[in-house]
Write a protein that holds these residues in place. Structure first.
Motif, mmCIF file in Angstrom:
data_model
loop_
_atom_site.group_PDB
_atom_site.id
_atom_site.type_symbol
_atom_site.label_atom_id
_atom_site.label_comp_id
_atom_site.label_asym_id
_atom_site.label_seq_id
_atom_site.Cartn_x
_atom_site.Cartn_y
_atom_site.Cartn_z
ATOM 1 N N TYR A 82 0.800 -1.214 0.000
ATOM 2 C CA TYR A 82 0.000 0.000 0.000
ATOM 3 C C TYR A 82 0.832 1.263 0.000
ATOM 4 O O TYR A 82 0.296 2.354 0.057
ATOM 5 C CB TYR A 82 -0.981 0.004 1.177
ATOM 6 N N MET A 115 -16.663 0.800 6.040
ATOM 7 C CA MET A 115 -17.364 1.079 7.301
ATOM 8 C C MET A 115 -17.948 2.491 7.314
ATOM 9 O O MET A 115 -17.692 3.274 8.243
ATOM 10 C CB MET A 115 -16.431 0.867 8.505
ATOM 11 N N GLY A 173 -1.838 2.386 8.774
ATOM 12 C CA GLY A 173 -1.546 1.466 9.866
ATOM 13 C C GLY A 173 -1.426 0.044 9.376
ATOM 14 O O GLY A 173 -0.780 -0.771 9.993
ATOM 15 N N GLY A 174 -2.060 -0.261 8.255
ATOM 16 C CA GLY A 174 -1.989 -1.627 7.760
ATOM 17 C C GLY A 174 -2.982 -1.871 6.652
ATOM 18 O O GLY A 174 -3.623 -0.939 6.163
ATOM 19 N N ALA A 175 -3.094 -3.110 6.265
ATOM 20 C CA ALA A 175 -3.994 -3.454 5.180
ATOM 21 C C ALA A 175 -4.458 -4.887 5.343
ATOM 22 O O ALA A 175 -3.834 -5.688 6.039
ATOM 23 C CB ALA A 175 -3.301 -3.285 3.837
ATOM 24 N N PHE A 176 -5.555 -5.163 4.714
ATOM 25 C CA PHE A 176 -6.107 -6.503 4.733
ATOM 26 C C PHE A 176 -6.373 -6.884 3.288
ATOM 27 O O PHE A 176 -7.030 -6.143 2.573
ATOM 28 C CB PHE A 176 -7.394 -6.505 5.556
ATOM 29 N N ARG A 177 -5.804 -8.008 2.867
ATOM 30 C CA ARG A 177 -5.869 -8.340 1.443
ATOM 31 C C ARG A 177 -6.381 -9.737 1.170
ATOM 32 O O ARG A 177 -6.171 -10.650 1.953
ATOM 33 C CB ARG A 177 -4.476 -8.281 0.818
ATOM 34 N N TYR A 208 -6.004 0.611 5.895
ATOM 35 C CA TYR A 208 -6.455 1.316 7.088
ATOM 36 C C TYR A 208 -5.470 2.406 7.507
ATOM 37 O O TYR A 208 -4.270 2.261 7.321
ATOM 38 C CB TYR A 208 -6.601 0.342 8.260
ATOM 39 N N LYS A 210 -3.780 4.668 10.716
ATOM 40 C CA LYS A 210 -3.232 4.212 11.999
ATOM 41 C C LYS A 210 -4.308 4.008 13.062
ATOM 42 O O LYS A 210 -4.187 3.146 13.915
ATOM 43 C CB LYS A 210 -2.177 5.209 12.521
ATOM 44 N N ASP A 211 -5.370 4.802 12.990
ATOM 45 C CA ASP A 211 -6.417 4.650 14.005
ATOM 46 C C ASP A 211 -7.475 3.626 13.601
ATOM 47 O O ASP A 211 -8.483 3.472 14.277
ATOM 48 C CB ASP A 211 -7.067 5.997 14.309
ATOM 49 N N GLY A 212 -7.244 2.942 12.499
ATOM 50 C CA GLY A 212 -8.136 1.861 12.120
ATOM 51 C C GLY A 212 -9.289 2.268 11.206
ATOM 52 O O GLY A 212 -10.084 1.430 10.823
ATOM 53 N N ARG A 213 -9.353 3.542 10.843
ATOM 54 C CA ARG A 213 -10.402 3.929 9.890
ATOM 55 C C ARG A 213 -10.045 3.415 8.506
ATOM 56 O O ARG A 213 -8.934 3.649 8.023
ATOM 57 C CB ARG A 213 -10.542 5.456 9.836
ATOM 58 N N PRO A 214 -10.966 2.742 7.826
ATOM 59 C CA PRO A 214 -10.675 2.252 6.479
ATOM 60 C C PRO A 214 -10.558 3.437 5.535
ATOM 61 O O PRO A 214 -11.389 4.343 5.543
ATOM 62 C CB PRO A 214 -11.898 1.407 6.117
ATOM 63 N N TYR B 57 -4.470 0.964 19.090
ATOM 64 C CA TYR B 57 -3.340 1.746 18.591
ATOM 65 C C TYR B 57 -3.019 2.792 19.633
ATOM 66 O O TYR B 57 -3.877 3.199 20.417
ATOM 67 C CB TYR B 57 -3.633 2.376 17.234
ATOM 68 N N MET B 67 -9.141 0.031 18.313
ATOM 69 C CA MET B 67 -9.271 0.283 16.880
ATOM 70 C C MET B 67 -10.700 0.052 16.400
ATOM 71 O O MET B 67 -11.391 -0.849 16.869
ATOM 72 C CB MET B 67 -8.336 -0.635 16.091
ATOM 73 N N LYS B 68 -11.072 0.853 15.431
ATOM 74 C CA LYS B 68 -12.395 0.716 14.824
ATOM 75 C C LYS B 68 -12.586 -0.690 14.250
ATOM 76 O O LYS B 68 -13.683 -1.209 14.177
ATOM 77 C CB LYS B 68 -12.529 1.759 13.716
ATOM 78 N N THR B 69 -11.487 -1.296 13.846
ATOM 79 C CA THR B 69 -11.542 -2.591 13.180
ATOM 80 C C THR B 69 -11.356 -3.757 14.149
ATOM 81 O O THR B 69 -11.189 -4.886 13.718
ATOM 82 C CB THR B 69 -10.410 -2.672 12.139
ATOM 83 N N THR B 230 -5.531 -14.986 1.888
ATOM 84 C CA THR B 230 -5.834 -13.839 2.739
ATOM 85 C C THR B 230 -4.613 -13.416 3.542
ATOM 86 O O THR B 230 -3.923 -14.255 4.109
ATOM 87 C CB THR B 230 -6.962 -14.202 3.710
ATOM 88 N N ILE B 231 -4.374 -12.118 3.592
ATOM 89 C CA ILE B 231 -3.209 -11.590 4.289
ATOM 90 C C ILE B 231 -3.632 -10.411 5.133
ATOM 91 O O ILE B 231 -4.246 -9.478 4.624
ATOM 92 C CB ILE B 231 -2.165 -11.085 3.274
ATOM 93 N N SER B 232 -3.291 -10.438 6.415
ATOM 94 C CA SER B 232 -3.522 -9.217 7.171
ATOM 95 C C SER B 232 -2.188 -8.668 7.624
ATOM 96 O O SER B 232 -1.281 -9.402 7.984
ATOM 97 C CB SER B 232 -4.459 -9.460 8.352
ATOM 98 N N ASP B 233 -2.075 -7.393 7.566
ATOM 99 C CA ASP B 233 -0.786 -6.724 7.721
ATOM 100 C C ASP B 233 -1.047 -5.455 8.508
ATOM 101 O O ASP B 233 -1.309 -4.412 7.954
ATOM 102 C CB ASP B 233 -0.250 -6.413 6.323
ATOM 103 N N ILE B 234 -1.009 -5.590 9.837
ATOM 104 C CA ILE B 234 -1.446 -4.492 10.702
ATOM 105 C C ILE B 234 -0.321 -4.057 11.629
ATOM 106 O O ILE B 234 0.362 -4.889 12.210
ATOM 107 C CB ILE B 234 -2.635 -4.946 11.567
ATOM 108 N N ASN B 235 -0.158 -2.761 11.765
ATOM 109 C CA ASN B 235 0.752 -2.203 12.777
ATOM 110 C C ASN B 235 2.136 -2.845 12.787
ATOM 111 O O ASN B 235 2.664 -3.174 13.841
ATOM 112 C CB ASN B 235 0.138 -2.393 14.176
#
Lengths: 238, 238
Positions: A82, A115, A173-177, A208, A210-214, B57, B67-69, B230-235
């Motif tokens: 990203y 969201m 903050g990150g991504a989900f794929r 996302y 850093k605060d998790g908002r998409p 976070y 986090m919102k998520t 599926t891949i999650s990549d957070i913080n």
DNA sequence: GAGTGGTCTAGACCACAGT
DNA sequence: CTGTGGTCTAGACCACTCA
């Protein structure tokens, strides 16, 4: 620069240059802590970084060793997808052709991924990314207007991510794929210049802040012969 | 169980059950350390885990937020791919049909991936994994004989990974993967029961032991309509 | 038993945000 | 200025490996 990062950098160099050879035992934490004039906890934190990078592994009671694979995988362009193509392929000439740039209310699916509420407008954009003159990826992107405020065609033709970071001062903050294979559509064939029976590699992602908002939902459709997706997954726990 | 893990579990429950609601500020580290009767460093280590999991976070100067998520993504079947299918799909009925089981000297490519010498024999095996009666994935696998010693047809029909862990007491450190889309071959069509123009999702991976020795090189070919990766990549940093 | 890495402590200083 | 999270220390105890 904090101490443990600086020490990790020095230790990484020693491994990559062969001061600590492949599969060898490296000095114990107490000796290293003395050498770098830090506490043992700080030394351990530096080694934690190298373990995450897959350069060393530690065996309680035995010591710390350089991994056999330490000299491989010195590329991590995978995880930072990203960060944007412009940054990833910085040696090459990346251009973007904007195929669609609209504002609309979100569909059910987009609402769920980003969201957001039904009447919260989103940018919808379709871009063809071209690398060294060859069509590379067709991106379908949705972003909430209130987060990516002020987009223009000019920005789209360059790097959206630079605008987001530098102008809007928003940070990821990150991504989900999810990654699929798919049949090519007429749309793909037209823009990616691929044959009717060529498969497509699709990367669907939610990015996302850093605060998790998409911040972004996108589907990136790649020619099957120019792109593979790379993941390294080393020493995740202990 | 170490303290910081136990505390992380308790805090995770508080988030998932809504004791600490989405987007709320949670108590500061000093208060929490007092509550759990631990030092602040230990408390921080517990929170580090939750941050890695994408549940919270932290903003220096402001505090720690949910986090919102946080209530999403409570699945991590992605990263542990090398744990094996048998464990992943534990609700369903997974069987394996062994199509090929041989020993041979490695090709140039296999030598490179497994980091072995020319005359070091490898198991070559092809298995079709069937889930609830439907063909799911066709796996081409190579393992050094001296690491996976003692494989039998019987083991192959069940779970190789259980054998490796429990009988041989070898443990994985990580994996390196590439994901492509590809056209289906006659081989794919025959075993996966797919049409001639159906694309294939191929996952090519090298699995490493904790000490970095490559243990398995495999190419897993999936039907495009039954599998996404599926891949999650957070913080990841901070 | 000696040496290793993992955990934990009590306290200190720093960088940063909000007032 | 106050309160927050991030770093760092010096020392302690523990679990584990190996001779």
């Amino acid at each position: 620069m904090v101490k443990y990062e600086a020490i990790a950098n020095e230790m990484r160099q020693r491994i990559l240059t062969g001061t600590y050879p492949i599969e060898s035992l490296i000095p114990d934490q107490i000796s290293l802590a003395k050498e770098f004039r830090v506490s043992r906890m700080t030394m351990k934190k530096a080694l934690d970084i190298l373990a995450m990078e897959g350069l060393i592994y530690r065996q309680r009671g035995s010591g710390t060793f350089v991994m056999k694979t330490a000299l491989l995988n010195q590329q991590d362009s995978a995880v930072n997808e990203y960060e944007g193509l412009t940054k990833q392929l910085s040696g090459k000439k990346v251009t973007s052709k904007v195929i669609e740039f609209n504002v609309e209310f979100p569909s059910e699916e987009i609402m769920k991924h980003l969201m957001i509420k039904k009447k919260q407008p989103v940018y919808k954009l379709v871009r063809l990314r071209v690398v060294d003159g060859n069509p590379y990826v067709l991106e379908h992107t949705y972003m909430p207007v209130d987060l990516a405020v002020g987009l223009t065609e000019e920005i789209l033709e360059q790097s959206i991510y630079r605008y987001i970071h530098e102008e809007l001062d928003l940070h990821f903050g990150g991504a989900f794929r999810k990654i699929h294979a798919d049949k090519s559509s007429h749309y793909d064939q037209e823009y990616l210049n691929c044959k009717i029976d060529d498969p497509i590699l699709e990367v669907e992602q939610v990015v996302y802040l850093k605060d998790g908002r998409p911040f972004e939902y996108s589907r990136s459709r790649h020619r099957y012969d120019t792109r593979s997706y790379t993941i390294s997954d080393i020493n995740r726990n202990n």
